[in-house]
Scaffold this active site. Structure first.
Site, mmCIF file in Angstrom:
data_model
loop_
_atom_site.group_PDB
_atom_site.id
_atom_site.type_symbol
_atom_site.label_atom_id
_atom_site.label_comp_id
_atom_site.label_asym_id
_atom_site.label_seq_id
_atom_site.Cartn_x
_atom_site.Cartn_y
_atom_site.Cartn_z
ATOM 1 N N THR A 10 44.887 53.129 37.205
ATOM 2 C CA THR A 10 45.211 51.814 37.520
ATOM 3 C C THR A 10 46.243 51.088 36.555
ATOM 4 O O THR A 10 46.133 51.286 35.406
ATOM 5 C CB THR A 10 44.053 50.832 37.590
ATOM 6 O OG1 THR A 10 43.209 50.835 36.279
ATOM 7 C CG2 THR A 10 42.900 51.451 38.601
ATOM 8 N N TRP A 29 37.441 25.298 43.995
ATOM 9 C CA TRP A 29 38.662 26.282 43.993
ATOM 10 C C TRP A 29 39.591 26.062 44.891
ATOM 11 O O TRP A 29 39.365 25.616 46.111
ATOM 12 C CB TRP A 29 37.815 27.612 44.095
ATOM 13 C CG TRP A 29 36.811 28.053 43.140
ATOM 14 C CD1 TRP A 29 36.617 27.307 41.872
ATOM 15 C CD2 TRP A 29 36.485 29.333 42.967
ATOM 16 N NE1 TRP A 29 35.935 28.068 41.070
ATOM 17 C CE2 TRP A 29 35.628 29.205 41.509
ATOM 18 C CE3 TRP A 29 36.225 30.596 43.528
ATOM 19 C CZ2 TRP A 29 34.724 30.396 41.060
ATOM 20 C CZ3 TRP A 29 35.769 31.643 42.957
ATOM 21 C CH2 TRP A 29 34.825 31.440 41.909
ATOM 22 N N GLU A 68 40.386 52.030 42.902
ATOM 23 C CA GLU A 68 38.987 52.711 42.849
ATOM 24 C C GLU A 68 38.259 52.917 44.057
ATOM 25 O O GLU A 68 37.054 53.296 43.847
ATOM 26 C CB GLU A 68 38.163 51.309 41.993
ATOM 27 C CG GLU A 68 38.679 51.402 40.458
ATOM 28 C CD GLU A 68 39.814 50.457 40.267
ATOM 29 O OE1 GLU A 68 40.507 50.062 41.248
ATOM 30 O OE2 GLU A 68 39.713 49.959 39.295
ATOM 31 N N LYS A 86 41.508 26.447 39.398
ATOM 32 C CA LYS A 86 40.044 25.433 39.538
ATOM 33 C C LYS A 86 40.585 24.144 39.369
ATOM 34 O O LYS A 86 41.057 23.864 38.343
ATOM 35 C CB LYS A 86 39.190 25.996 38.418
ATOM 36 C CG LYS A 86 38.385 27.153 38.666
ATOM 37 C CD LYS A 86 37.840 27.850 37.644
ATOM 38 C CE LYS A 86 37.738 29.274 37.664
ATOM 39 N NZ LYS A 86 38.688 30.239 37.175
HETATM 40 P P1 AMP Z 1 45.280 48.292 43.357
HETATM 41 O O1 AMP Z 1 44.147 49.157 42.669
HETATM 42 O O2 AMP Z 1 46.508 48.444 42.378
HETATM 43 O O3 AMP Z 1 45.665 49.133 44.584
HETATM 44 O O4 AMP Z 1 44.757 46.938 43.643
HETATM 45 C C1 AMP Z 1 43.953 46.635 44.060
HETATM 46 C C2 AMP Z 1 43.862 45.009 44.413
HETATM 47 O O5 AMP Z 1 45.093 44.657 45.276
HETATM 48 C C3 AMP Z 1 42.432 44.809 45.002
HETATM 49 O O6 AMP Z 1 41.689 44.371 44.227
HETATM 50 C C4 AMP Z 1 43.216 43.212 45.669
HETATM 51 O O7 AMP Z 1 43.214 42.256 44.548
HETATM 52 C C5 AMP Z 1 44.833 43.561 45.854
HETATM 53 N N1 AMP Z 1 44.631 43.690 47.487
HETATM 54 C C6 AMP Z 1 44.726 44.970 48.116
HETATM 55 N N2 AMP Z 1 44.947 44.691 49.454
HETATM 56 C C7 AMP Z 1 45.170 43.356 49.373
HETATM 57 C C8 AMP Z 1 45.064 42.553 50.732
HETATM 58 N N3 AMP Z 1 45.318 43.202 52.012
HETATM 59 N N4 AMP Z 1 45.148 41.157 50.706
HETATM 60 C C9 AMP Z 1 44.853 40.890 49.331
HETATM 61 N N5 AMP Z 1 44.785 41.470 48.112
HETATM 62 C C10 AMP Z 1 44.901 42.871 48.422
#
Ligand code: AMP
Length: 547
Positions: free
Chosen positions: A186, A449, A331, A444
């Site tokens: 990540t 929020w 994850e 906030k």
């Molecule tokens: P990654 O592991 O780099 O793919 O990032 C995952 C994160 O991307 C998630 O925990 C969300 O915060 C964000 N994310 C993924 N898909 C969406 C979505 N459709 N809308 C809003 N946030 C998203």
């Protein structure tokens, strides 16, 4: 009493064997780094993946040893997916957009033994190879006559040299389905990157689920374009779901600009495409001025960050393409929720259906989710209460690779393990989840929020806005107040006041940003998501109006 059915491990190699046998002439089309179009079939893919496995065996790599890639979406990368994992080694897809120091760090952390890279990334390899002592063999994913004479990378060979002399008759080994198959770090903005380590079982189960009608709905009738990179969470699992269904696969290579993607969609009769919002923005930006249309594309899955309503509308109303909003994370292999309607929603008026479509969607079988408050108590599914989103399931991480037992799992009151996603969400009575923010991005204000995503979505609906990022700024009375950083579309003319007026009536008055800051660009991270930490650094010294 045990059931009396055959016990057969779920292995990634079985996906390929299935495709070779039942969809042998199914097409795989790739735009290569060289710019030309390469075509072959699942049968060819299977034969060459076996050659990859042979080449790895020939080097004496042990079970679970890591083999890395720094590569675009293309047929050679796909061969690595099956040759490496299928032979029992672990495919480590490295994100080339990371900083070279981070790349060197993760290659060392993973102890990669072989690293295969597209020539685009030769400068990157030149910068890091001396710092990667575990890598025994560097391989350029190219034809032998394309290999640079003086690369500066010791012992560099071409991929075709590496696998070319190998026979293609290799029997895929059978082993425990819980064995590691691939890994993805990540790109955290703080601390060292952490790796999700997928297993054969988790990948095959995820592939089944991803292909379901209410998920990606993939079939042998489809022509599928994963624009989402194979170096980020296995291109959302499409490389595994594709051979399971026998769909045609179309890879864009390095050409991700609107024009190249459009041309490929049209030339290859693409019916289904997957990617993050920024890619689709470039595509729509290319199509609109010329009045271009899609001839076959009928649905697209958009995820990775919140899909702005304006984009869903544009695809649906202007082009007749159904947008499937998806949510997931590295994850989670990555799919968690997909937004498709239920039977009872079909008769709703279009505005009501749109409200649902904007949500991140409902859980796929295999993913359980809940929202909790600060004490870990579960919150109601009423579409209003928001809290930390927790998940669990067979393709959700239990721990990170070499994390020294510091499991990320959250022990709830029943003592069961849930993974805290770091997202804040609501869930409605029908099970549709909506992300309101990353927990660290929530604003906030006066004890309430404000969802930065809501503010960004409204700003993106303004015809002159190309991109918008909302962040909280310190305020002596309210704690934080929202401001929105905006990139204008070329030629667009509007003022700070115009945009603030545009918010009127679209959200509660106290949620309207205090200021609009016009910027050249919003900083993006290695996976195309907005990097709000960097934006905050860039705006250091900024003061809210009137302070
Ligand atoms: P990654 O592991 O780099 O793919 O990032 C995952 C994160 O991307 C998630 O925990 C969300 O915060 C964000 N994310 C993924 N898909 C969406 C979505 N459709 N809308 C809003 N946030 C998203």
């Amino acid at each position: 009493m045990l059931g009396l059915m055959q016990s057969q491990p779920l292995l990634i190699s079985s996906l390929l064997e299935f495709a070779e046998r039942h969809h042998g002439d199914g097409e795989i089309v790739s735009r290569r780094v060289e710019g030309d179009i390469h075509r072959y079939t699942y049968r060819d893919l299977a034969a060459r993946s076996r050659q990859v496995a042979r080449a790895i065996e020939g080097m004496g790599l042990q079970f679970s040893d890591r083999v890395a890639t720094l590569a675009w979406n293309g047929y050679r990368h796909l061969e690595m997916y099956f040759g490496v994992s299928g032979s029992g080694r672990v495919l480590h897809t490295v994100n080339p957009r990371l900083h070279p120091d981070q790349i060197a760090w993760i290659v060392n952390h993973a102890e990669d033994q072989v690293l295969c890279f597209d020539l685009t990334f030769l400068p990157l390899v030149q910068a890091v190879h001396a710092r990667c002592p575990t890598v025994r063999q560097w391989v350029a994913l190219c034809d032998t006559d394309r290999l640079p004479a003086d690369s500066g990378v010791p012992g560099l060979i071409s991929y075709e040299q590496w696998i070319g002399a190998q026979p293609s008759d290799y029997a895929w080994p059978s082993f425990d389905e819980n064995s590691a198959s691939s890994m993805c770090y990540t790109s955290g903005t703080t601390g060292n990157p952490k790796a999700a380590l997928y297993s054969h079982r988790s990948s095959v189960l995820h592939a089944y689920a991803a292909a379901l009608p209410d998920v990606m709905g993939l079939s042998a009738k489809d022509s599928v374009l994963p624009v989402v990179p194979m170096f980020h969470v296995n291109a959302w699992g499409i490389p595994y779901s594709a051979p399971l269904t026998g769909c045609k696969l179309v890879f864009p290579g390095p050409a991700l600009d609107g024009r190249s993607v459009y041309e490929l969609i049209e030339a290859e009769g693409v019916t289904f495409a997957a990617g993050v919002p920024t890619v689709w923005q470039m595509l729509l930006g290319h199509m609109k001025p010329g009045g271009l249309r899609f001839s076959h594309l009928n649905r697209t899955v958009i995820g990775g960050s919140a899909c702005p309503p304006a984009m869903i509308n544009a695809f649906q109303d202007d082009y007749g393409v159904e947008v499937l909003h998806a949510w997931g994370m590295t994850e989670m292999s990555p799919l968690g929720t997909l937004c498709t309607l239920k039977n009872k929603h079909l008769a709703l008026p279009p505005e009501e259906r749109m409200k649902i479509r904007l949500k991140q969607g409902r859980a796929i079988f295999g993913v359980d989710m809940k929202i909790v408050d600060g004490n870990g108590d579960e919150l109601p599914w009423d579409g209003k209460a928001y809290g930390d989103l927790l998940v669990k399931g067979p393709w959700v991480v239990a721990d990170y690779f070499r994390n020294e037992g510091a499991s990320p799992l959250y022990a709830d009151k029943q003592g069961r393990g849930w993974f805290p996603t770091g997202d804040v969400a609501t869930i409605d009575a029908d099970g549709y989840m909506q992300i309101t923010d990353r927990s660290k991005d929530v604003i906030k204000s006066g004890g309430e929020w404000i969802s930065s995503i809501d503010i960004e979505n409204i700003a993106m609906g303004h015809p002159g806005v190309a991109m918008a990022a909302c962040i909280g700024m310190p305020h002596p009375k309210w704690d934080e107040r929202p401001v929105v950083a905006v990139v204008k579309k070329p030629g667009a003319e509007f003022s700070r006041e115009d945009l603030l007026a545009y918010f009127e009536g679209k959200t509660a008055k106290w949620q309207i940003p205090d200021d609009v800051i016009f910027v050249e660009a919003i900083p993006l991270g290695a996976t195309g998501k907005m990097l709000k930490t960097r934006l905050r650094e860039q705006l250091k010294g900024y003061r809210l109006p009137g302070l």
